[in-house]
Design an enzyme around this catalytic site. Structure first.
Site, PDB file in Angstrom:
ATOM      1  N   GLY A  67       0.835  -1.198   0.000  1.00  0.00           N
ATOM      2  CA  GLY A  67       0.000   0.000   0.000  1.00  0.00           C
ATOM      3  C   GLY A  67       0.865   1.242   0.000  1.00  0.00           C
ATOM      4  O   GLY A  67       2.084   1.165   0.092  1.00  0.00           O
ATOM      5  N   CYS A  94       5.600  -5.986   0.669  1.00  0.00           N
ATOM      6  CA  CYS A  94       5.973  -4.623   0.279  1.00  0.00           C
ATOM      7  C   CYS A  94       5.924  -3.673   1.492  1.00  0.00           C
ATOM      8  O   CYS A  94       6.794  -3.736   2.336  1.00  0.00           O
ATOM      9  CB  CYS A  94       5.110  -4.145  -0.890  1.00  0.00           C
ATOM     10  SG  CYS A  94       5.904  -2.835  -1.844  1.00  0.00           S
ATOM     11  N   LEU A  95       4.911  -2.821   1.601  1.00  0.00           N
ATOM     12  CA  LEU A  95       4.807  -1.954   2.780  1.00  0.00           C
ATOM     13  C   LEU A  95       4.725  -2.795   4.057  1.00  0.00           C
ATOM     14  O   LEU A  95       5.208  -2.388   5.113  1.00  0.00           O
ATOM     15  CB  LEU A  95       3.581  -1.042   2.656  1.00  0.00           C
ATOM     16  CG  LEU A  95       3.358  -0.051   3.797  1.00  0.00           C
ATOM     17  CD1 LEU A  95       4.539   0.884   3.981  1.00  0.00           C
ATOM     18  CD2 LEU A  95       2.082   0.764   3.565  1.00  0.00           C
ATOM     19  N   GLN A  98       8.163  -3.356   5.127  1.00  0.00           N
ATOM     20  CA  GLN A  98       8.754  -2.140   5.701  1.00  0.00           C
ATOM     21  C   GLN A  98       8.262  -1.928   7.131  1.00  0.00           C
ATOM     22  O   GLN A  98       9.038  -1.559   8.018  1.00  0.00           O
ATOM     23  CB  GLN A  98       8.440  -0.964   4.783  1.00  0.00           C
ATOM     24  CG  GLN A  98       9.072  -1.162   3.397  1.00  0.00           C
ATOM     25  CD  GLN A  98       8.740  -0.057   2.406  1.00  0.00           C
ATOM     26  OE1 GLN A  98       8.083   0.921   2.746  1.00  0.00           O
ATOM     27  NE2 GLN A  98       9.201  -0.212   1.167  1.00  0.00           N
ATOM     28  N   GLU A 118       9.958   7.828   4.469  1.00  0.00           N
ATOM     29  CA  GLU A 118       8.780   8.193   3.682  1.00  0.00           C
ATOM     30  C   GLU A 118       7.711   8.832   4.571  1.00  0.00           C
ATOM     31  O   GLU A 118       7.004   9.740   4.156  1.00  0.00           O
ATOM     32  CB  GLU A 118       8.201   6.938   3.006  1.00  0.00           C
ATOM     33  CG  GLU A 118       6.973   7.216   2.155  1.00  0.00           C
ATOM     34  CD  GLU A 118       6.449   5.973   1.446  1.00  0.00           C
ATOM     35  OE1 GLU A 118       5.603   6.144   0.556  1.00  0.00           O
ATOM     36  OE2 GLU A 118       6.866   4.846   1.775  1.00  0.00           O
ATOM     37  N   ARG A 175       9.292   2.181  -3.964  1.00  0.00           N
ATOM     38  CA  ARG A 175      10.395   3.146  -4.035  1.00  0.00           C
ATOM     39  C   ARG A 175      11.378   2.996  -2.885  1.00  0.00           C
ATOM     40  O   ARG A 175      12.574   3.149  -3.057  1.00  0.00           O
ATOM     41  CB  ARG A 175       9.839   4.585  -3.985  1.00  0.00           C
ATOM     42  CG  ARG A 175       8.930   4.945  -5.128  1.00  0.00           C
ATOM     43  CD  ARG A 175       8.214   6.262  -4.840  1.00  0.00           C
ATOM     44  NE  ARG A 175       9.132   7.385  -4.813  1.00  0.00           N
ATOM     45  CZ  ARG A 175       8.989   8.448  -4.031  1.00  0.00           C
ATOM     46  NH1 ARG A 175       7.999   8.505  -3.175  1.00  0.00           N
ATOM     47  NH2 ARG A 175       9.836   9.438  -4.095  1.00  0.00           N
ATOM     48  N   HIS A 220       5.784  -8.356  -4.817  1.00  0.00           N
ATOM     49  CA  HIS A 220       4.353  -8.689  -4.797  1.00  0.00           C
ATOM     50  C   HIS A 220       4.120 -10.110  -5.297  1.00  0.00           C
ATOM     51  O   HIS A 220       3.801 -10.324  -6.464  1.00  0.00           O
ATOM     52  CB  HIS A 220       3.571  -7.690  -5.653  1.00  0.00           C
ATOM     53  CG  HIS A 220       3.460  -6.342  -5.025  1.00  0.00           C
ATOM     54  ND1 HIS A 220       2.493  -6.027  -4.102  1.00  0.00           N
ATOM     55  CD2 HIS A 220       4.222  -5.235  -5.161  1.00  0.00           C
ATOM     56  CE1 HIS A 220       2.653  -4.777  -3.700  1.00  0.00           C
ATOM     57  NE2 HIS A 220       3.707  -4.279  -4.331  1.00  0.00           N
ATOM     58  N   GLU A 222       1.691 -12.008  -4.874  1.00  0.00           N
ATOM     59  CA  GLU A 222       0.298 -12.293  -5.247  1.00  0.00           C
ATOM     60  C   GLU A 222       0.075 -12.247  -6.759  1.00  0.00           C
ATOM     61  O   GLU A 222      -0.862 -12.849  -7.275  1.00  0.00           O
ATOM     62  CB  GLU A 222      -0.668 -11.338  -4.530  1.00  0.00           C
ATOM     63  CG  GLU A 222      -0.606  -9.879  -4.930  1.00  0.00           C
ATOM     64  CD  GLU A 222       0.428  -9.048  -4.183  1.00  0.00           C
ATOM     65  OE1 GLU A 222       0.272  -7.816  -4.156  1.00  0.00           O
ATOM     66  OE2 GLU A 222       1.391  -9.630  -3.636  1.00  0.00           O
TER      67      GLU A 222
END
Length: 252
Positions: A67, A94-95, A98, A118, A175, A220, A222
């Site tokens: 996201g 992903c996020l 993080q 970020e 990013r 990702h 998925e």
């Protein structure tokens, strides 16, 4: 057939289509594990308001999807802490990866205020950041790592066991990266970087070997899951959740 419950904790969890490919990948992994899966869609902002214990108890697995944006980040971090401390299988994408790094930095390594640059430009510990080569690019799309990229997996890791091989390719769309300045500190604190770019420069997969299944990825997975060919990481995650339930049933 087994039956388990998995919580997907996200910013838009109430919108059925927001994480459609995630839900489908969990279903594919259910087929592979001959398991009926009930998915709980939980908004991360609700975790912030009501607490992880209230909303996540009773689940055998917790997944944090990708996201953008900072709404609900603290709820995701709290959910990961809950999963890590209680030995509940956790999968971050992903996020989600993080947030796992942020959580581990704060609560295991004692890096007070650890964050992604970020979301907090002034964090004393930017454990997730833009890498130097990205700093000078102004267009948002230009700094993104996009598309299929190779990674090398560490021998005897959960990731390697799931894939059954050491070289993989997965699709990216992000990013910010793990800040390598903290790598030694995290390794000394028990985290393993089980997947990296082939040159070793970028972190792709993290895991905590002392936990039944605590694994998170920058990419990702998925996007590569199919109904009769579940993605190996989703399959491994669901398998760990099934194992947790069986262990609880046996200990009674």
């Amino acid at each position: 057939r087994h039956e388990i419950s998995i919580a997907v904790v996200g910013k838009y969890a109430e919108h059925k289509d927001a994480y459609k490919s995630i839900y489908e990948s969990i279903d594919h992994a259910g087929i592979a594990n001959e398991t009926q899966i009930r998915i709980g869609r939980i908004q991360s902002a609700d975790i912030e308001r009501e607490g992880a214990e209230k909303l996540l108890s009773g689940y055998q697995g917790i997944l944090i999807p990708g996201g953008f944006g900072d709404r609900g980040i603290e709820g995701k971090v709290e959910s990961i802490k809950y999963a890590r401390e209680r030995g509940i299988p956790f999968f971050g994408i992903c996020l989600g990866m993080q947030c796992a790094v942020i959580e581990y930095g704060r609560h295991v390594l004692g890096l007070t205020g650890a964050h992604s640059s970020e979301f907090n430009k002034d964090t004393p510990h930017p454990v997730i950041c833009l890498l130097d080569e990205q700093q000078n690019i102004t267009q948002m799309g230009g700094t993104m790592r996009l598309g299929s990229q190779p990674a090398t997996l560490m021998a005897d890791s959960k990731a390697e066991a799931a894939y059954g091989q050491q070289s993989i390719e997965e699709r990216h769309r992000h990013r910010y990266e793990f800040n390598n300045e903290y790598r030694t500190q995290f390794e000394d604190g028990g985290m393993v970087f089980s997947g990296t770019r082939p040159d070793g420069g970028l972190v792709e997969i993290i895991e905590v070997p002392t936990h039944p299944w605590f694994l998170a990825v920058q990419f990702h997975p998925e996007f590569k899951s199919k109904p009769l060919q579940a993605h190996p990481l989703f399959s491994g995650f669901v398998g760990a959740a099934v194992q947790l339930k069986q262990n609880k049933n046996q200990s009674g």
